[in-house]
Design a protein around this motif. Structure first.
Motif, mmCIF file in Angstrom:
data_model
loop_
_atom_site.group_PDB
_atom_site.id
_atom_site.type_symbol
_atom_site.label_atom_id
_atom_site.label_comp_id
_atom_site.label_asym_id
_atom_site.label_seq_id
_atom_site.Cartn_x
_atom_site.Cartn_y
_atom_site.Cartn_z
ATOM 1 N N LEU A 13 -83.711 -33.979 49.516
ATOM 2 C CA LEU A 13 -83.941 -34.560 48.189
ATOM 3 C C LEU A 13 -84.977 -35.677 48.263
ATOM 4 O O LEU A 13 -85.800 -35.846 47.353
ATOM 5 C CB LEU A 13 -82.617 -35.085 47.610
ATOM 6 N N ALA A 14 -84.973 -36.416 49.362
ATOM 7 C CA ALA A 14 -85.928 -37.525 49.505
ATOM 8 C C ALA A 14 -87.358 -36.990 49.627
ATOM 9 O O ALA A 14 -88.318 -37.724 49.377
ATOM 10 C CB ALA A 14 -85.565 -38.372 50.715
ATOM 11 N N ALA A 15 -87.491 -35.717 50.000
ATOM 12 C CA ALA A 15 -88.831 -35.130 50.169
ATOM 13 C C ALA A 15 -89.324 -34.474 48.878
ATOM 14 O O ALA A 15 -90.310 -33.742 48.880
ATOM 15 C CB ALA A 15 -88.798 -34.110 51.297
ATOM 16 N N SER A 16 -88.647 -34.726 47.749
ATOM 17 C CA SER A 16 -89.031 -34.022 46.516
ATOM 18 C C SER A 16 -90.241 -34.660 45.826
ATOM 19 O O SER A 16 -91.198 -33.972 45.478
ATOM 20 C CB SER A 16 -87.841 -33.928 45.560
ATOM 21 N N ARG A 17 -90.193 -35.960 45.588
ATOM 22 C CA ARG A 17 -91.316 -36.648 44.927
ATOM 23 C C ARG A 17 -91.478 -38.023 45.599
ATOM 24 O O ARG A 17 -90.477 -38.698 45.853
ATOM 25 C CB ARG A 17 -91.066 -36.840 43.416
ATOM 26 N N PRO A 18 -92.718 -38.463 45.831
ATOM 27 C CA PRO A 18 -92.887 -39.670 46.656
ATOM 28 C C PRO A 18 -92.998 -41.013 45.940
ATOM 29 O O PRO A 18 -92.815 -42.054 46.564
ATOM 30 C CB PRO A 18 -94.224 -39.388 47.370
ATOM 31 N N ASN A 70 -86.906 -45.407 42.862
ATOM 32 C CA ASN A 70 -85.503 -45.222 42.458
ATOM 33 C C ASN A 70 -84.855 -44.063 43.209
ATOM 34 O O ASN A 70 -83.672 -44.095 43.513
ATOM 35 C CB ASN A 70 -85.403 -44.940 40.954
ATOM 36 N N LEU A 71 -85.644 -43.025 43.482
ATOM 37 C CA LEU A 71 -85.128 -41.863 44.210
ATOM 38 C C LEU A 71 -84.619 -42.293 45.585
ATOM 39 O O LEU A 71 -83.498 -41.950 45.986
ATOM 40 C CB LEU A 71 -86.255 -40.826 44.355
ATOM 41 N N THR A 90 -94.826 -49.783 28.533
ATOM 42 C CA THR A 90 -94.666 -48.575 29.352
ATOM 43 C C THR A 90 -93.529 -48.782 30.354
ATOM 44 O O THR A 90 -93.040 -49.902 30.512
ATOM 45 C CB THR A 90 -95.940 -48.246 30.174
ATOM 46 N N GLY A 91 -93.179 -47.717 31.037
ATOM 47 C CA GLY A 91 -92.220 -47.809 32.135
ATOM 48 C C GLY A 91 -92.951 -48.000 33.449
ATOM 49 O O GLY A 91 -94.145 -48.348 33.470
ATOM 50 N N ALA A 92 -92.248 -47.770 34.545
ATOM 51 C CA ALA A 92 -92.837 -47.898 35.885
ATOM 52 C C ALA A 92 -92.110 -46.970 36.841
ATOM 53 O O ALA A 92 -90.924 -46.686 36.659
ATOM 54 C CB ALA A 92 -92.720 -49.340 36.383
ATOM 55 N N ASP A 93 -92.838 -46.511 37.837
ATOM 56 C CA ASP A 93 -92.222 -45.710 38.897
ATOM 57 C C ASP A 93 -91.971 -46.525 40.150
ATOM 58 O O ASP A 93 -91.069 -46.228 40.937
ATOM 59 C CB ASP A 93 -93.086 -44.492 39.231
ATOM 60 N N ARG A 94 -92.823 -47.520 40.363
ATOM 61 C CA ARG A 94 -92.592 -48.439 41.492
ATOM 62 C C ARG A 94 -93.388 -49.712 41.220
ATOM 63 O O ARG A 94 -94.557 -49.650 40.830
ATOM 64 C CB ARG A 94 -93.045 -47.803 42.816
ATOM 65 N N GLU A 141 -101.734 -50.849 46.434
ATOM 66 C CA GLU A 141 -102.414 -49.923 47.361
ATOM 67 C C GLU A 141 -101.448 -49.255 48.325
ATOM 68 O O GLU A 141 -101.736 -48.208 48.892
ATOM 69 C CB GLU A 141 -103.444 -50.688 48.192
ATOM 70 N N LYS A 142 -100.314 -49.902 48.549
ATOM 71 C CA LYS A 142 -99.338 -49.363 49.522
ATOM 72 C C LYS A 142 -98.389 -48.355 48.875
ATOM 73 O O LYS A 142 -97.561 -47.762 49.557
ATOM 74 C CB LYS A 142 -98.478 -50.498 50.087
ATOM 75 N N ILE A 143 -98.467 -48.197 47.567
ATOM 76 C CA ILE A 143 -97.531 -47.279 46.894
ATOM 77 C C ILE A 143 -98.003 -45.837 47.085
ATOM 78 O O ILE A 143 -99.162 -45.516 46.770
ATOM 79 C CB ILE A 143 -97.422 -47.610 45.378
ATOM 80 N N PRO A 144 -97.135 -44.961 47.613
ATOM 81 C CA PRO A 144 -97.546 -43.558 47.767
ATOM 82 C C PRO A 144 -97.702 -42.894 46.399
ATOM 83 O O PRO A 144 -96.793 -42.968 45.570
ATOM 84 C CB PRO A 144 -96.399 -42.913 48.551
ATOM 85 N N ILE A 145 -98.852 -42.307 46.186
ATOM 86 C CA ILE A 145 -99.124 -41.680 44.879
ATOM 87 C C ILE A 145 -99.052 -40.163 45.019
ATOM 88 O O ILE A 145 -99.755 -39.568 45.844
ATOM 89 C CB ILE A 145 -100.520 -42.107 44.348
ATOM 90 N N GLU A 146 -98.209 -39.576 44.197
ATOM 91 C CA GLU A 146 -98.063 -38.117 44.202
ATOM 92 C C GLU A 146 -99.309 -37.463 43.600
ATOM 93 O O GLU A 146 -99.835 -37.927 42.584
ATOM 94 C CB GLU A 146 -96.834 -37.755 43.351
#
Ligand code: MRU
Length: 349
Positions: free
Chosen positions: A85-90, A94-95, A236-240, A284-289
């Motif tokens: 599950l951790a490998a689904s979206r980077p 929250n995941l 807006t919201g945020a992902d990280r 810059e350190k946030i992994p972008i899908e």
């Protein structure tokens, strides 16, 4: 009070129950449900965006971990499920937070037979805490927006940071739902949000369900909407959210923040503390899908580009902290947005 659709729900008991998800890929045309009886179905649902939005994918993954623990070799299957599950979206942190919490929970349960029930309790707690966080965010955000706009609640939002993206009334949409409850005048513009149209398919759908006035705009119309003074603030919201206040969110958010600055409009980000990642120093350190090119060249199954045309498809961008007026979490308002202000309020994250 409007009750948003229960789009993530555990059905039955811990040992034999399953996860039911509203299939968001079918909205707004169809309200269809997915029965997830194994981890792979949950992983696919997250990757396909049947369930999406940072808090919602954390909640779905937490329930997915319970499905893993239902297997004969429960503890080992649970651990493997957590990894899958951790490998689904980077991008959405929250995941990873939800999965880590499920792992900590499992580690504290010595009795294998008790594992599914304890994990289900934990998943339900994650779900419930997010529901409560959304309402608190809404209350803080509404006060802030009323102050920033002088009660002119003409708001522009991007993507879907709504009920469909969370366990409650959303993050960016939370002040909208509360304003509607209070019968305050409210006008919402929703960016359609290319390429997968979460704004028009999902945000407009759920706000209409609640009877909220919403107008969809093409993403490229945002500058004009601002220049014509049709809106008073962007939310807006945020992902990280990185430790310095840089915010990763749906591609196109950064452009809105630049436009808001140009037009002298407040740009507000609403997110639970589970979206803050103090281990990430800066954006810059946030992994972008990056998503499949076909989502741009053949969106919804219809070719919109010549065969062989390449596409560059980042799903998220990073808005620098300096363009953000305030970040609102369930704990309150961070304003101005800088590393010290984030750390001061969220050093326990
Ligand atoms: O690709 P998506 O639809 O999962 O992207 C969702 C967003 O970017 C939301 O704004 C974000 O997750 C916040 S949800 C409260």
């Amino acid at each position: 009070m409007h009750e948003p659709v229960r789009h993530i729900e555990w059905m039955g008991d811990a040992r034999s129950g399953h996860l039911r998800l509203l299939d968001q890929t079918r909205l707004p045309g169809e309200v269809a449900w997915l029965a997830c009886r194994d981890v792979e179905t949950v992983r696919q649902a997250i990757m396909r965006l049947s369930v999406r939005g940072a808090p919602a994918i954390g909640i779905a993954a937490a329930y997915g971990c319970v499905l893993g623990a239902q297997q004969p070799d429960g503890r080992r299957a649970f651990a493997a499920s957590a990894e899958r599950l951790a490998a689904s979206r980077p991008t959405a942190v929250n995941l990873f937070r939800a999965i880590d919490r499920m792992k900590r929970c499992a580690a504290g349960v010595p009795d294998d037979a008790a594992l599914p029930a304890r994990l289900l309790d934990e998943a339900k707690a994650i779900h419930e805490e997010d529901r409560a966080a959304c309402r608190a965010i809404g209350e803080h955000a509404l006060l802030l927006l009323r102050e920033l706009t002088g009660d002119r609640l003409h708001l522009l939002t991007h993507c879907n940071a709504g009920a469909l993206a969370t366990g409650g009334i959303g993050t960016a949409t939370a002040p909208m739902y509360i304003a509607a409850e209070l019968e305050l005048p409210l006008t919402v513009y929703a960016d359609e949000t290319r390429p997968l149209l979460q704004g028009s398919r999902l945000t407009a759908w759920e706000l209409r369900q609640a009877g909220i006035d919403v107008s969809i705009i093409a993403d490229s119309a945002a500058a004009t909407v601002m220049a014509q003074k049709r809106i008073a603030a962007v939310i807006t919201g945020a992902d990280r959210i990185a430790a310095n206040g840089d915010v990763a969110n749906k591609i196109g958010t950064y452009s809105l923040a630049v436009l808001a600055r140009h037009h002298g409009l407040p740009f507000v980000v609403a997110a639970p503390t589970t979206t803050i990642d103090l281990t990430c120093a800066c954006g810059e350190k946030i992994p972008i899908e990056h998503r499949a090119a076909e989502e741009i060249t053949a969106g919804f199954g219809r070719a919109t580009a010549p065969p062989g045309a390449a596409a560059f498809a980042p799903a998220f961008d990073v808005t620098p902290a300096e363009l953000i007026t305030a970040i609102v979490t369930e704990r309150g308002v961070i304003r101005p947005v800088n590393p010290a202000a984030l750390a001061a309020q969220f050093d326990s994250c």
